[in-house]
Design an enzyme around this catalytic site. Structure first.
Site, PDB file in Angstrom:
ATOM      1  N   SER A  50       0.652  -1.068   0.076  1.00 12.06           N
ATOM      2  CA  SER A  50       0.040   0.017  -0.112  1.00 12.06           C
ATOM      3  C   SER A  50       0.842   1.094   0.049  1.00 12.06           C
ATOM      4  CB  SER A  50      -1.217  -0.063   1.424  1.00 12.06           C
ATOM      5  OG  SER A  50      -0.057   0.506   2.240  1.00 12.06           O
ATOM      6  N   ASP A  84      -1.523  -1.371  -3.650  1.00 15.31           N
ATOM      7  CA  ASP A  84      -2.969  -1.254  -3.063  1.00 15.31           C
ATOM      8  C   ASP A  84      -3.264   0.014  -2.617  1.00 15.31           C
ATOM      9  OD1 ASP A  84      -5.450  -2.172  -2.048  1.00 15.31           O
ATOM     10  OD2 ASP A  84      -4.568  -2.207  -0.230  1.00 15.31           O
ATOM     11  N   GLU A 136     -11.928   2.062  -6.853  1.00 15.64           N
ATOM     12  CA  GLU A 136     -13.351   1.928  -5.747  1.00 15.64           C
ATOM     13  C   GLU A 136     -14.256   2.825  -5.986  1.00 15.64           C
ATOM     14  OE1 GLU A 136     -13.261   2.521  -0.937  1.00 15.64           O
ATOM     15  OE2 GLU A 136     -11.705   1.413  -2.012  1.00 15.64           O
ATOM     16  N   HIS A 178     -12.236  -1.161   6.823  1.00 14.75           N
ATOM     17  CA  HIS A 178     -10.871  -1.162   7.032  1.00 14.75           C
ATOM     18  C   HIS A 178     -10.429  -1.236   8.566  1.00 14.75           C
ATOM     19  CE1 HIS A 178     -10.864   0.281   2.984  1.00 14.75           C
ATOM     20  NE2 HIS A 178      -9.767  -0.474   2.745  1.00 14.75           N
ATOM     21  N   GLY A 207     -11.420  -4.386   3.541  1.00 16.02           N
ATOM     22  CA  GLY A 207     -11.796  -4.613   4.842  1.00 16.02           C
ATOM     23  C   GLY A 207     -12.236  -5.668   5.583  1.00 16.02           C
TER      24      GLY A 207
END
Length: 278
Positions: A50, A84, A136, A178, A207
């Site tokens: 990430s 990510d 997303e 998350h 999540g």
């Protein structure tokens, strides 16, 4: 073997009606644990890096990508490396230059029209370079302390978003959040089914650490394909370190407590792989 393309792992899982698990990498021990569990179970896996993990390591993605890719290439089962929750276009370019072939570019905090514009531009750039793109729509919640229960991805809007942007996969808000340390999330399975029927790309559940085993299986059956997990590994890691230091407070060699921490993460990943992908 070379690192597996995320696109191939996700496509194969979707075609077979199974899930493919994607676990967040923060330290070398995370990557080692995830790959070891994949080998133990004989199941493919995705190693995710990430933007926050890159920031933790000083802001340069190349060392973490190189180490994670080396572990992926050394595994006896297919292991992919994925970026990510990337917000920075500079980081995206650097990651692709370092060899990553898939990314989740996160513009969901922007108003819908801006999200579409930015995501479409990023996707076109990525596709020119053979890079698979996840995005997303909706608000999963939990990042940076923001939690928005009740905010869900609309199936009609999702179909329009995919048509306008050309993304390869879509992370959707269906009830998870998350950074959950307790497995109490309540997913909207009817919404997952409607999203699966209404969009033509694989769906991604973010999540997932807060989702119970049975609901993870049910989510895959309902239509989720890529299942993202991060916090569950950190819970296992931290508990093992804490237990070791309580038992042996004089220890100063990190190898002494990183070894049980890595083993705890391996056990957690192996269990979740069997839940999601087996």
């Amino acid at each position: 073997m070379p690192a597996a393309p995320t696109a191939e792992l996700v496509s194969a899982a979707r075609a077979s009606g199974h899930g493919v698990a994607a676990f967040n990498v923060i330290t070398l021990e995370h990557a080692e644990a995830i790959a070891s569990a994949a080998e133990q179970t004989g199941l493919p896996v995705i190693l995710q890096i990430s933007e926050n993990a890159v920031k933790f390591h000083g802001g340069r993605p190349e060392p973490l990508i190189a180490a994670t890719t080396a572990i992926a290439c050394g595994a006896k089962v297919p292991v992919a490396v994925h970026l990510d929750h990337i917000n920075s276009e500079d980081l995206l370019r650097a990651g692709v230059a370092a060899g990553v072939t898939s990314v989740m570019f996160d513009a969901c905090a922007l108003p819908y029209a801006e999200n579409v514009e930015v995501t479409a531009r990023i996707t076109a750039w990525a596709h020119e370079r053979g890079v698979w793109v996840e995005s997303e729509l909706g608000e999963v919640g939990g990042k940076d302390g923001a939690h928005a229960p009740g905010v869900r991805t609309d199936p009609g809007e999702a179909a329009a978003f995919i048509a306008a942007t050309g993304v390869d996969a879509l992370a959707v808000a269906v009830g998870s959040s998350h950074a959950m340390t307790e497995r109490t999330a309540e997913l909207d399975f009817d919404l997952i089914t409607r999203l699966r029927a209404g969009v033509g790309v694989p769906l991604v559940l973010h999540g997932s650490s807060g989702v119970p085993d049975g609901d993870l299986r049910r989510a895959v059956t309902a239509g989720m394909t890529k299942i993202n997990i991060g916090t569950a590994l950190n819970v296992a890691f931290t508990a093992a370190v804490r237990d070791h230091l309580v038992a042996e407070p004089a220890v100063v060699d990190p190898r002494r407590y990183f070894r049980p921490a890595r083993a705890a993460m391996t056990s957690t990943v192996a269990h979740l792989l069997k839940v999601i992908a087996a």
